[in-house]
Write a protein that holds these residues in place. Sequence first.
Motif, PDB file in Angstrom:
ATOM      1  N   MET A  60       0.815  -1.215   0.000  1.00 40.37           N
ATOM      2  CA  MET A  60       0.000   0.000   0.000  1.00 40.37           C
ATOM      3  C   MET A  60       0.852   1.271   0.000  1.00 40.37           C
ATOM      4  O   MET A  60       0.477   2.269  -0.617  1.00 40.37           O
ATOM      5  CB  MET A  60      -0.956  -0.005   1.201  1.00 40.37           C
ATOM      6  N   ASN A  61       2.008   1.233   0.657  1.00 37.43           N
ATOM      7  CA  ASN A  61       2.864   2.417   0.651  1.00 37.43           C
ATOM      8  C   ASN A  61       3.396   2.701  -0.751  1.00 37.43           C
ATOM      9  O   ASN A  61       3.489   3.864  -1.166  1.00 37.43           O
ATOM     10  CB  ASN A  61       4.024   2.267   1.638  1.00 37.43           C
ATOM     11  N   PHE A  62       3.751   1.647  -1.469  1.00 40.69           N
ATOM     12  CA  PHE A  62       4.202   1.824  -2.850  1.00 40.69           C
ATOM     13  C   PHE A  62       3.081   2.439  -3.690  1.00 40.69           C
ATOM     14  O   PHE A  62       3.307   3.400  -4.440  1.00 40.69           O
ATOM     15  CB  PHE A  62       4.618   0.470  -3.442  1.00 40.69           C
ATOM     16  N   ALA A  63       1.873   1.907  -3.559  1.00 42.32           N
ATOM     17  CA  ALA A  63       0.740   2.441  -4.317  1.00 42.32           C
ATOM     18  C   ALA A  63       0.489   3.902  -3.958  1.00 42.32           C
ATOM     19  O   ALA A  63       0.232   4.743  -4.832  1.00 42.32           O
ATOM     20  CB  ALA A  63      -0.509   1.598  -4.050  1.00 42.32           C
ATOM     21  N   ARG A  64       0.586   4.201  -2.685  1.00 36.09           N
ATOM     22  CA  ARG A  64       0.328   5.565  -2.223  1.00 36.09           C
ATOM     23  C   ARG A  64       1.379   6.542  -2.765  1.00 36.09           C
ATOM     24  O   ARG A  64       1.061   7.660  -3.161  1.00 36.09           O
ATOM     25  CB  ARG A  64       0.347   5.580  -0.687  1.00 36.09           C
ATOM     26  N   GLN A  65       2.634   6.097  -2.811  1.00 36.24           N
ATOM     27  CA  GLN A  65       3.733   7.006  -3.160  1.00 36.24           C
ATOM     28  C   GLN A  65       4.021   7.088  -4.658  1.00 36.24           C
ATOM     29  O   GLN A  65       4.447   8.134  -5.144  1.00 36.24           O
ATOM     30  CB  GLN A  65       5.019   6.553  -2.443  1.00 36.24           C
ATOM     31  N   VAL A  66       3.783   5.998  -5.385  1.00 38.70           N
ATOM     32  CA  VAL A  66       4.279   5.915  -6.761  1.00 38.70           C
ATOM     33  C   VAL A  66       3.159   5.991  -7.803  1.00 38.70           C
ATOM     34  O   VAL A  66       3.376   6.495  -8.906  1.00 38.70           O
ATOM     35  CB  VAL A  66       5.110   4.621  -6.960  1.00 38.70           C
TER      36      VAL A  66
END
Length: 257
Positions: free
Chosen positions: A211-217
């Motif tokens: 989820m952090n990857f989706a949120r950031q990228v």
Amino acid sequence: MTGSPMIEIEGLHKYFGTHHVLRGIDLAVATGEVVCIIGPSGSGKSTLLRCINHLEVAQQGVIRIDGQVAYRDEAGGLFRPHSNRAISAVRAQVGMVFQHFNLFPHLTVMGNIIEAPVHVLRRKPAAARERAMELLAQVGLADKANAYPEELSGGQQQRAAIARALAMDPKAMLFDEATSALDPELINEVLTVMRDLALGGMTMLVVTHEMNFARQVASRVIFMDQGRIVEQGKPADIFTAPREPRTRDFLRSVLEH
């Protein structure tokens, strides 16, 4: 969405027997866009990617890659498959990275990367090797060209698999849970490579639990459930103010763990 669609899907339906896995998917991914697909297991995310790459054949719907109808033509409800050569040419434009690395165990990292450029694209081996070394440097594996997959960590194998997909010079990349088979300490090395690709302007469609990857990228996040796109929007909107109850329930369940 800005720019012309690199991937365009209209009315995609996929059944496995009587199980209706994809229920009328409409989706357009612009050139240079990074779209992350999230959702519970069994929601159809991986099947959607496999249809785009023609590893699965949908029963209804149209897929366009870079403006061209892919894999088959439809007339009066009947489908006429394209030739194997035409299908291979389209598939070569769409790189895919899988959950399990799918490297050939009997080939070195170099052998894995040059296999398709030499045999599918008919590149000269010396040129293919030169390009492979550039890609291995890009994914941080310049010293592993002569290693065999069994000699690599899971993260290294996945980075080699990304380099192998990039060796075909694809117009878009599909990532199907590329980090879910990895130990936690190896996940970031793969996500870093994916982040760099996104920053370099690669069109990417990413199924992920990160989820952090989706949120950031991501340029856009799509939430799928039960074979449908339930909600989509900018990461900030999806993660902080989802409109749909199913999206809220899913995010609550994954973000609390």
